[in-house]
Write a protein that holds these residues in place. Structure first.
Motif, PDB file in Angstrom:
ATOM      1  N   GLN A 166       1.295  21.968  -4.756  1.00 35.87           N
ATOM      2  CA  GLN A 166       1.813  20.648  -5.125  1.00 35.87           C
ATOM      3  C   GLN A 166       1.067  19.542  -4.381  1.00 35.87           C
ATOM      4  O   GLN A 166       0.740  18.505  -4.964  1.00 35.87           O
ATOM      5  CB  GLN A 166       3.303  20.535  -4.795  1.00 35.87           C
ATOM      6  N   ILE A 167       0.814  19.774  -3.102  1.00 41.10           N
ATOM      7  CA  ILE A 167       0.103  18.783  -2.290  1.00 41.10           C
ATOM      8  C   ILE A 167      -1.327  18.627  -2.792  1.00 41.10           C
ATOM      9  O   ILE A 167      -1.823  17.512  -2.944  1.00 41.10           O
ATOM     10  CB  ILE A 167       0.133  19.165  -0.794  1.00 41.10           C
ATOM     11  N   VAL A 168      -1.990  19.745  -3.061  1.00 34.73           N
ATOM     12  CA  VAL A 168      -3.367  19.697  -3.573  1.00 34.73           C
ATOM     13  C   VAL A 168      -3.399  18.913  -4.880  1.00 34.73           C
ATOM     14  O   VAL A 168      -4.237  18.019  -5.062  1.00 34.73           O
ATOM     15  CB  VAL A 168      -3.953  21.117  -3.765  1.00 34.73           C
ATOM     16  N   LYS A 169      -2.495  19.225  -5.797  1.00 40.92           N
ATOM     17  CA  LYS A 169      -2.460  18.544  -7.094  1.00 40.92           C
ATOM     18  C   LYS A 169      -2.248  17.042  -6.896  1.00 40.92           C
ATOM     19  O   LYS A 169      -2.908  16.226  -7.537  1.00 40.92           O
ATOM     20  CB  LYS A 169      -1.343  19.139  -7.955  1.00 40.92           C
ATOM     21  N   TYR A 170      -1.321  16.668  -6.033  1.00 40.01           N
ATOM     22  CA  TYR A 170      -1.049  15.262  -5.747  1.00 40.01           C
ATOM     23  C   TYR A 170      -2.284  14.555  -5.189  1.00 40.01           C
ATOM     24  O   TYR A 170      -2.642  13.466  -5.641  1.00 40.01           O
ATOM     25  CB  TYR A 170       0.121  15.139  -4.762  1.00 40.01           C
ATOM     26  N   LEU A 171      -2.923  15.165  -4.212  1.00 36.35           N
ATOM     27  CA  LEU A 171      -4.094  14.536  -3.584  1.00 36.35           C
ATOM     28  C   LEU A 171      -5.240  14.377  -4.571  1.00 36.35           C
ATOM     29  O   LEU A 171      -5.976  13.390  -4.516  1.00 36.35           O
ATOM     30  CB  LEU A 171      -4.539  15.338  -2.360  1.00 36.35           C
ATOM     31  N   LYS A 172      -5.380  15.324  -5.479  1.00 37.52           N
ATOM     32  CA  LYS A 172      -6.441  15.233  -6.485  1.00 37.52           C
ATOM     33  C   LYS A 172      -6.099  14.203  -7.563  1.00 37.52           C
ATOM     34  O   LYS A 172      -6.912  13.338  -7.875  1.00 37.52           O
ATOM     35  CB  LYS A 172      -6.670  16.609  -7.121  1.00 37.52           C
ATOM     36  N   SER A 173      -4.901  14.279  -8.108  1.00 35.02           N
ATOM     37  CA  SER A 173      -4.564  13.440  -9.262  1.00 35.02           C
ATOM     38  C   SER A 173      -4.182  12.015  -8.871  1.00 35.02           C
ATOM     39  O   SER A 173      -4.538  11.069  -9.571  1.00 35.02           O
ATOM     40  CB  SER A 173      -3.437  14.076 -10.077  1.00 35.02           C
ATOM     41  N   GLU A 174      -3.479  11.853  -7.770  1.00 36.63           N
ATOM     42  CA  GLU A 174      -2.980  10.529  -7.394  1.00 36.63           C
ATOM     43  C   GLU A 174      -3.858   9.826  -6.357  1.00 36.63           C
ATOM     44  O   GLU A 174      -3.844   8.602  -6.274  1.00 36.63           O
ATOM     45  CB  GLU A 174      -1.549  10.629  -6.853  1.00 36.63           C
ATOM     46  N   GLN A 175      -4.588  10.607  -5.568  1.00 33.05           N
ATOM     47  CA  GLN A 175      -5.383  10.022  -4.484  1.00 33.05           C
ATOM     48  C   GLN A 175      -6.885  10.139  -4.711  1.00 33.05           C
ATOM     49  O   GLN A 175      -7.668   9.584  -3.956  1.00 33.05           O
ATOM     50  CB  GLN A 175      -5.005  10.649  -3.135  1.00 33.05           C
ATOM     51  N   GLY A 176      -7.287  10.910  -5.718  1.00 39.17           N
ATOM     52  CA  GLY A 176      -8.686  10.994  -6.087  1.00 39.17           C
ATOM     53  C   GLY A 176      -9.571  11.877  -5.220  1.00 39.17           C
ATOM     54  O   GLY A 176     -10.792  11.774  -5.280  1.00 39.17           O
ATOM     55  N   LEU A 177      -8.961  12.758  -4.435  1.00 36.50           N
ATOM     56  CA  LEU A 177      -9.772  13.666  -3.621  1.00 36.50           C
ATOM     57  C   LEU A 177     -10.323  14.801  -4.481  1.00 36.50           C
ATOM     58  O   LEU A 177      -9.721  15.178  -5.485  1.00 36.50           O
ATOM     59  CB  LEU A 177      -8.943  14.263  -2.482  1.00 36.50           C
TER      60      LEU A 177
END
Length: 66
Positions: free
Chosen positions: A41-52
């Motif tokens: 969930q954290i990985v998905k959030y950082l990729k989709s919402e934070q652009g990492l």
């Protein structure tokens, strides 16, 4: 950890700050404040919402859950 692995990890941390403008400590705080607890969930959030990228998001998620 072997010296090569430690050097690679340190280089990735340096590149995270250079590429994103935020330190690992700042990214850990963002991840912890996201409301997500599971690694994926954290990985998905950082990729989709934070652009990492996946690699950076994965590293931040691992560190945030330590």
């Amino acid at each position: 950890m072997t010296d090569k692995v430690e050097a690679a990890a340190q280089k990735m941390i340096e590149n995270l700050e250079k590429n994103s403008g935020k330190t690992l400590r700042e990214w850990i705080a963002i991840a912890r404040n996201s409301g997500f607890e599971k690694h994926g969930q954290i990985v998905k959030y950082l990729k989709s919402e934070q652009g990492l990228t996946h690699g950076f998001a994965n590293m931040v998620a691992l560190k945030a859950r330590e």
